[in-house]
Design a protein around this motif. Structure first.
Motif, mmCIF file in Angstrom:
data_model
loop_
_atom_site.group_PDB
_atom_site.id
_atom_site.type_symbol
_atom_site.label_atom_id
_atom_site.label_comp_id
_atom_site.label_asym_id
_atom_site.label_seq_id
_atom_site.Cartn_x
_atom_site.Cartn_y
_atom_site.Cartn_z
ATOM 1 N N PHE B 174 0.843 -1.204 0.000
ATOM 2 C CA PHE B 174 0.000 0.000 0.000
ATOM 3 C C PHE B 174 0.878 1.254 0.000
ATOM 4 N N ALA B 175 1.907 1.227 0.856
ATOM 5 C CA ALA B 175 2.808 2.378 0.930
ATOM 6 C C ALA B 175 3.533 2.571 -0.399
ATOM 7 N N LEU B 178 1.199 4.218 -2.889
ATOM 8 C CA LEU B 178 1.082 5.663 -2.653
ATOM 9 C C LEU B 178 2.305 6.384 -3.194
ATOM 10 N N GLY B 179 3.477 5.797 -2.945
ATOM 11 C CA GLY B 179 4.703 6.429 -3.400
ATOM 12 C C GLY B 179 4.795 6.493 -4.909
ATOM 13 N N ARG B 182 3.136 9.145 -7.000
ATOM 14 C CA ARG B 182 3.646 10.520 -6.997
ATOM 15 C C ARG B 182 4.558 10.752 -8.178
ATOM 16 N N PHE B 185 8.516 10.838 -7.654
ATOM 17 C CA PHE B 185 9.281 9.618 -7.437
ATOM 18 C C PHE B 185 10.089 9.272 -8.687
#
Lengths: 643, 382
Positions: B174-175, B178-179, B182, B185
């Motif tokens: 999940f993290a 999210l990253g 972006r 990134f």
């Protein structure tokens, strides 16, 4: 020439120019930009058409321009750095333009003389009767400058009823009704708008947004309205209204308004209102000429925490030349800045606690099913979603069947309804699937995930995929200002309170009821509890129902701060598990601390790292934290741990 | 110690080897033949779109195999395997992006389109080297492997097990999602990496390249299967099985539970990375939605349907469920989630050992029928 022919001919003579003008308005307008605009002006003067009149008025006021890109004649009004361009022929707003894209249409003396005739024509419009209804209706004028005049006249009436109307105009809530063109104020009621007649302030019916058209204003007008509301409000008998009025005048007061303010402040008794007035006066004194007055003004301003005051000070600081005042300005600015920072942190804390309480509500149910029973319920989020949809259904039922005055209390009925709906769903779930999977946590996880998919799709099929909007009751909308700029919103506040009530209720049920006793007995030693005559299966069922029901109540709360959608639960499920895992399994106090820590950490990180990076940081922090304390912050000790 | 050749020969029994060879050869030969050798319009001719679709299933099968290795054998239910799969895919995607060169919309020789669009001036350091195929291949294995190693080391060392581990693996993916959403990134944000042109000089859209990729995927699946067999038939495999069933006992017997789990988890993540790398050129896009927790949990159901702890079952399950998904999302989209949900519930309740275990379950059921009431399912066997 016989009479019939004469009649037909005269008719034609009357008709021809009229039709010709209507068709050729655009061509005539183009003629205004010619070297000799007189023929065009004369032709326009002859026409009775409102649009030609509007164009001539614009010409006389210097609002008519030639657009350099295509040579078209347009009327334009300054709005901030840009011009809002209106098609002079159709009267519709076309687009925005920069100053250099437009060439003003100048007038020679002959043309001005011609236009002097015009003065008579709009004059009879200006002399609208000075009654309230007429003044209000004038707000719906064609051009921004006429609207400004209408606002001024409405203010001069000194009628307190003008305040809500002007406020609505500033907020974009003033509309014209399609059909009869009446001016109405629209307030949101769910997806629809509740209308109030602007001229009488009587409540009207609820309509779809398509039935009305907003009255357009620009930023300049918004300032005019703000100032007007301020001046009107200063003489209001209501202290709060006077205070708001003075507040609206901070940094926006005209010299007349300042005079009014000084008079009002001299006889003001209410402390808050007086403080606001002093602030508004100080804001205006700051830019004055009298040095002593300016220094005194700075004293007053430095105590403020208003963002407008800060920008005022900042602007002054850049322009200031007097060294003594500059020092004082510096000090005042730093003081305001520091206070604002403290308020910013306080605001983040409140938002953090608010987010934390939402997480807590979502996680309390999980703390029971997962923490106490050890069941990984991936469908927990869907129990929240069921609660939210129950709220929606209760709301619709109230709309359809109950008298409108009851509508504000539908939420009080939605809470038990949401609890019951989700609780029953939970009991059904436990009896049909989960009880076969006790002791096999990984399988439970997969099966409940399947249930969550089915429930989501079921709701999507029943209610449709788009979001549903659940209205806030009147007593949950709005908020109050704690101190300068720190707004506490009611719905968030109520959710914080609600979540603590739920937490307390659960704690009482667990500690002080027979059911709670049985529950703790079964979870600590199932066989022993059964041997003592506790029906373990029934306790399992009720415990699971309780956990799911609490999730349903969380859904009722969540429906008040956002939209209701089939995947509402998915948003909170990972976070809720994090809360329970972080706080420690089987411990309500741990859940409380976990939820609040996560909520506040998320919100405090947000300003530095952004919402997403903040969230990632929190997730990573939890993953690392679990390395140190695999069983969470407040781990159970003793034999229960390995059970 | 048994010689390696002997060990390799004993990976499967005689019948097993025969079946393995037959299926591998058939899968690698028949599909290309049906697609190319038969004339267009022949009823048995495989349409062109089917080749990358089947290739996609094969990649999913490798992913399922990877999960079966760590869930079915070492008892680690990772609900974040989609993250390793997507990371492998991103590594391959970065290579494919670098291959576009000046043919992008903005025609920049080095920077991919999305970086030009974001007004970046130079390539971020972590994009260096991805213009070389061997480097990209290395990263396909190393990046997921390294993440799994670090994550696993932290988790297993502090004895995070069972559902706790499942939940934090889900938080991990999940993290990552999210990253990767972006823009800053540097992996194309929302849109991910796409518009690939060529792979090793071959046009990725060409039919021959697609057949080549399909055959490569089948070979990778076959090799992955043998590698997993090699691990599970080794002594380490025995330890893995033992710790799955009684972790504390294995620890007290003196085995390093942490190392065994870490090995299984890391190897499994590397396999997932390879699957992702083969997947990307065949579907032509990789974006952050591959990281979504729902994707990862779906992998678990492929394995559960096929039967975990069997390897063959995982492959079978991946094919069956994905075939059903393709068919149902086309025929009746709203039914698919009901079906998937029912599959999760039904398999865990009625088919705890999956389809591969069905035969055994059925035989046991027949035997038990003489002794007990037929159809009695033991509900509480842990």
């Amino acid at each position: 020439m016989n009479p019939l022919k004469r009649f037909v001919l005269s008719g034609l003579i009357w008709l021809l120019p009229a039709t010709g003008l209507a068709q050729d308005l655009a061509a005539l307008l183009a003629g205004l930009a010619d070297a000799d605009p007189k023929p065009a002006i004369e032709a326009l003067l002859k026409s009775d058409d409102a649009k030609s009149k509007a164009a001539l008025t614009a010409l006389a006021e210097g609002r008519l321009f030639k657009r350099l890109a295509d040579g078209a004649v347009v009327s334009a009004e300054k709005d901030g750095p840009m011009y809002v361009v209106t098609n002079a022929a159709s009267g519709e707003i076309e687009d925005m333009a920069k100053e250099e894209e437009l060439e003003p249409i100048g007038l020679d003396d002959d043309a001005k003389a011609l236009l002097a005739h015009l003065g008579t024509a709009p004059a009879d419009r200006k002399e609208a009767p000075l009654d309230f209804a007429g003044a209000v209706n004038a707000l719906n004028a064609e051009s921004f400058s006429e609207k400004a005049k209408a606002i001024e006249r409405l203010t001069q009436l000194g009628d307190g009823r003008a305040v809500p109307v002007l406020q609505a105009l500033a907020d974009g809530r003033l509309f014209t009704r399609r059909g009869d063109g009446a001016l109405v104020i629209g307030d949101r009621a769910g997806n629809d708008l509740r209308l109030t007649a602007a001229t009488t302030l009587e409540r009207g019916d609820v309509v779809k947004p398509g039935a009305i058209e907003p009255v357009v204003i620009n930023n300049n007008l918004r300032n005019v309205v703000r100032e007007a509301v301020g001046r009107l409000g200063l003489v209001s008998p209501d202290a709060a209204a006077r205070r708001n009025a003075a507040d609206a005048l901070i940094g926006a007061a005209t010299p007349e308004a300042v005079t009014l303010l000084r008079e009002a402040a001299a006889k003001e008794k209410d402390r808050a209102a007086r403080a606001a007035m002093m602030l508004a006066i100080a804001a205006s004194d700051l830019n004055g000429a009298d040095k002593a007055l300016r220094l005194a003004a700075l004293d007053v301003l430095s105590a403020s925490t208003d963002l407008r005051v800060r920008s005022l000070l900042q602007a002054r600081l850049a322009a200031e030349t007097d060294p003594e005042i500059k020092v004082a300005l510096d000090k005042a600015f730093a003081g305001v800045q520091r206070k604002l920072m403290v308020i910013g942190v306080a605001e983040n804390l409140f938002q953090g606690v608010s987010l934390g309480s939402v997480l807590l509500l979502a996680a309390i149910g999980l703390a029971i099913t997962f923490g106490v029973m050890g069941v990984i319920n991936m469908a927990h989020g869907e129990m929240i979603m069921l609660g939210a949809y129950t709220t929606f259904v209760v709301q619709e039922l109230f709309r359809a069947w109950m008298p409108p005055s009851w509508f504000d209390y539908y939420l009080l009925y939605a809470i038990p309804a949401g609890f019951a709906a989700a609780g029953l769903a939970g009991i059904a779930l436990e009896r049909s699937v989960i009880r076969f999977l006790y002791g096999r946590p990984l399988e439970t996880l997969l099966a409940t995930w399947g249930i969550s998919l089915v429930l989501q799709q079921l709701v999507r099929t029943l209610f449709g995929a788009p979001n549903k909007e659940v209205a806030n009751p009147a007593w949950m909308t709005g908020g109050f200002e704690l101190t300068g700029g720190f707004l506490v919103v009611y719905n968030r506040l109520y959710i914080v309170v609600f979540c603590f009530i739920v937490l307390a209720a659960i704690a009482v049920i667990l500690r002080h009821t027979t059911f709670g006793l049985n529950m703790r007995a079964v979870t600590q030693n199932r066989d022993m509890a059964s041997a003592m005559g506790i029906r373990a299966g029934r306790v399992d069922m009720l415990t699971f129902g309780l956990g799911s029901g609490v999730a349903g109540m969380a859904g009722v709360a969540l429906s008040q701060i956002g939209n209701v959608s089939p995947n509402l639960g998915q948003i909170y499920i990972v976070d809720s598990f994090m809360v329970v895992v972080f706080g420690g399994v089987g411990n309500l106090f741990g859940t409380l601390i976990g939820a609040m820590t996560l909520g506040v950490a998320n919100k405090l990180l947000e300003p530095f790292a952004g919402a997403v990076l903040g969230k990632i940081a929190v997730l990573v922090a939890i993953i690392l934290f679990i390395q140190k304390r695999p069983r969470g912050l407040f781990a159970l000790k003793g034999r229960a741990v390995e059970a | 110690m048994t010689p390696l050749t002997f060990r390799l020969a004993r990976l499967l029994d005689a019948r097993g080897w025969a079946a393995f060879a037959a299926i591998a050869v058939a899968a690698a030969m028949v599909v290309p033949l049906l697609n190319t050798a038969l004339p267009a319009g022949h009823p048995l001719r495989l349409p062109d779109y089917m080749v990358p679709l089947l290739g996609k299933y094969v990649c999913y099968a490798i992913l399922a195999l990877a999960l079966d290795l760590c869930w079915g054998y070492a008892g680690i239910l990772s609900l974040g395997h989609g993250a390793f799969f997507a990371l492998g895919g991103y590594c391959m995607g970065m290579y494919l992006m670098r291959q576009i060169g000046t043919r992008g919309v903005y025609g920049h020789p080095v920077l991919p389109d999305f970086m030009v669009f974001l007004n970046w001036k130079e390539l971020p350091a972590y994009w260096y080297g991805f213009d070389m195929f061997w480097y990209a291949l290395l990263m396909v294995v190393l990046v997921p492997g390294a993440l799994a190693f670090v994550f696993g080391f932290l988790a297993f060392r502090s004895r995070v097990t069972g559902v706790y581990l499942s939940i934090i693996t889900q938080a991990l993916t999940f993290a990552m999602m999210l990253g990767f959403f972006r823009n800053n990134f540097g992996f194309g944000g929302n849109n991910g990496l796409t518009d690939f042109k060529e792979l090793l000089g071959f046009d990725v859209q060409a039919r021959s390249t697609r057949i080549g990729l399909y055959v490569a995927s089948v070979l990778a699946l076959a090799l992955a299967f043998l590698a997993c067999r090699f691990v599970v038939t080794s002594k380490l495999g025995r330890v893995m099985l033992a710790l799955r069933d009684a972790e504390s006992r294995v620890r007290f017997l003196g085995y390093s539970v942490t190392s065994a789990k870490l090995f299984a988890f890391t190897l499994s993540a590397m396999l997932a990375g390879v699957a992702g790398a083969l997947y990307v050129p065949q579907v032509g896009i990789i974006n952050p939605s591959e990281f979504s927790p729902a994707n990862s949990i779906e992998v678990a159901i492929w394995v559960a349907v096929g039967g975990r702890g069997t390897l063959v079952g995982a492959v079978l399950g991946a094919f069956l469920v994905n075939f059903a998904k393709t068919w149902l999302t086309g025929a009746a989209p709203e039914v698919w989630l009901f079906f998937l949900g029912a599959l999760f519930i039904g398999v865990t309740l009625f088919l705890p050992r999956g389809l591969a275990g069905l035969a055994g379950q059925w035989r046991a059921g027949l035997g038990a029928a003489f002794r007990r009431r037929p159809g009695a399912v033991e509900a509480r066997d842990a």
